[in-house]
Enzyme design. Structure first.
Site, PDB file in Angstrom:
ATOM      1  CE  LYS A 269      -4.235  -2.119   1.575  1.00 51.23           C
ATOM      2  NZ  LYS A 269      -5.308  -2.191   2.583  1.00 51.23           N
ATOM      3  NE  ARG A 303      -7.323  -8.772   0.852  1.00 52.27           N
ATOM      4  CZ  ARG A 303      -7.022  -7.974  -0.161  1.00 52.27           C
ATOM      5  NH1 ARG A 303      -6.079  -7.030  -0.011  1.00 52.27           N
ATOM      6  NH2 ARG A 303      -7.643  -8.085  -1.324  1.00 52.27           N
TER       7      ARG A 303
END
Length: 332
Positions: A269, A303
């Site tokens: 991210k 995740r």
């Protein structure tokens, strides 16, 4: 405490024995890091096999990018992407736990019917509710703020009952239960409730964030989803500044303290790119650092895109956390 269970009777990995790893299997053309990489059923199955061989415990199939600025995808288009992928993976790997990454009620129900075991909802069951309705749902959530035992929490929250005036209305109050909450309840699948909101206007960051998560729990309870089927996710990268993202990791134990297993998804991210000054494909080490930190804070599953490397980070962090209780695993 009762463990989470697939509606199909398929065994799900036990929670708490070690940190679980969820592999990201996107079938989107525009996801921020891996869009368009799996254009065929064969490519999807090959990636699924690779992830499982690398140590993934769950595969998370998504058909709509949630990156900032991504185009909205209709339910029909999303289903056209995810259902063939679910069917293909289920046929090739019948025992693999599959999660559907969606916030749409119709997609969730169809995906579970096709073989998905878990619903991963980036809107925490609140999609389809107006800002006013969300604010009203925060009131019963506020009443249970500080209740950290899931059983006691469920006793104090309003529950959906048969015979209510509308199938989308809670019998104990005029609050409307969201379509996704009711759909998820019908599937009897475990649900991952991710923190998200319509804006970044926090008056008290931690107070507001915990209240938002309690709101999602209240929606789940009102729809009739049992507490053993619920996970929480701090929503790293959603409705948060980079500083907010780092703060939710730094104090992740506050979410763990709510009493539900916690999933953390930081992989690739933009906040990690900001920290390192690197592109989307050069953030693996930063992701590993967040995995180790999150495990130390008590998260139960991560995740990730880079399964092989992430499994190694997780296993090492688990070993450190075990300390004197460490027992060498059988690698044979």
């Amino acid at each position: 405490m009762q463990s989470w269970a697939s509606p199909h009777g398929r065994p799900l990995p036990p929670v708490g024995q070690r940190t679980l790893v969820m592999g990201v299997l996107n079938v989107t053309p525009d996801s921020f890091s891996d869009g368009g990489q799996l254009p065929t059923r064969e490519a999807v199955v090959a990636r699924a096999r690779e992830m499982m061989a690398s140590g993934a415990d769950v595969l998370d199939i998504g058909g709509e990018s949630t990156r900032p600025g991504a185009a909205w995808v209709s339910a029909d288009d999303e289903l056209a992407r995810v259902l063939p992928a679910i069917t293909a993976v289920r046929q090739a790997l019948p025992d693999v736990p599959l999660s559907i990454d969606t916030y749409k009620a119709e997609v969730a129900e169809a995906a579970v019917a096709a073989g998905a075991d878990i619903i991963n909802d980036v809107w925490g069951l609140a999609f389809g509710l107006s800002a006013e309705e969300r604010a009203r749902w925060r009131e019963p959530a506020r009443d249970v703020a500080g209740v950290v035992d899931p059983g006691r929490l469920w006793e104090r929250l309003p529950a959906h009952r048969p015979g209510s005036p509308s199938p989308a209305t809670n019998a104990a109050s005029p609050l409307r239960v969201s379509p996704m909450a009711l759909a998820a309840a019908r599937t009897k699948a475990p649900v991952i409730l991710m923190h998200n909101r319509l804006d970044r206007n926090y008056r008290d960051f931690w107070g507001d964030m915990l209240l938002d998560l309690q709101m999602s729990l209240a929606l789940a309870c009102a729809a009739g989803i049992p507490p053993h089927q619920l996970w929480l996710d701090p929503g790293f990268g959603f409705a948060k500044t980079p500083a907010h993202n780092l703060e939710v990791l730094r104090e992740l134990r506050r979410i763990v303290a709510l009493g539900f297993p916690v999933l953390v998804g930081t992989s690739r991210k933009s906040t990690l790119g900001l920290v390192l000054g690197t592109g989307v494909d050069d953030r693996c080490e930063a992701g590993g650092a967040t995995i180790v930190w999150a495990i130390q804070q008590g998260c139960a599953m991560v995740r990730v895109h880079d399964v092989r490397e992430s499994v190694r980070f997780a296993r090492t962090a688990d070993a450190i956390k075990a300390g004197l209780n460490f027992s060498p695993p059988d690698h044979g």
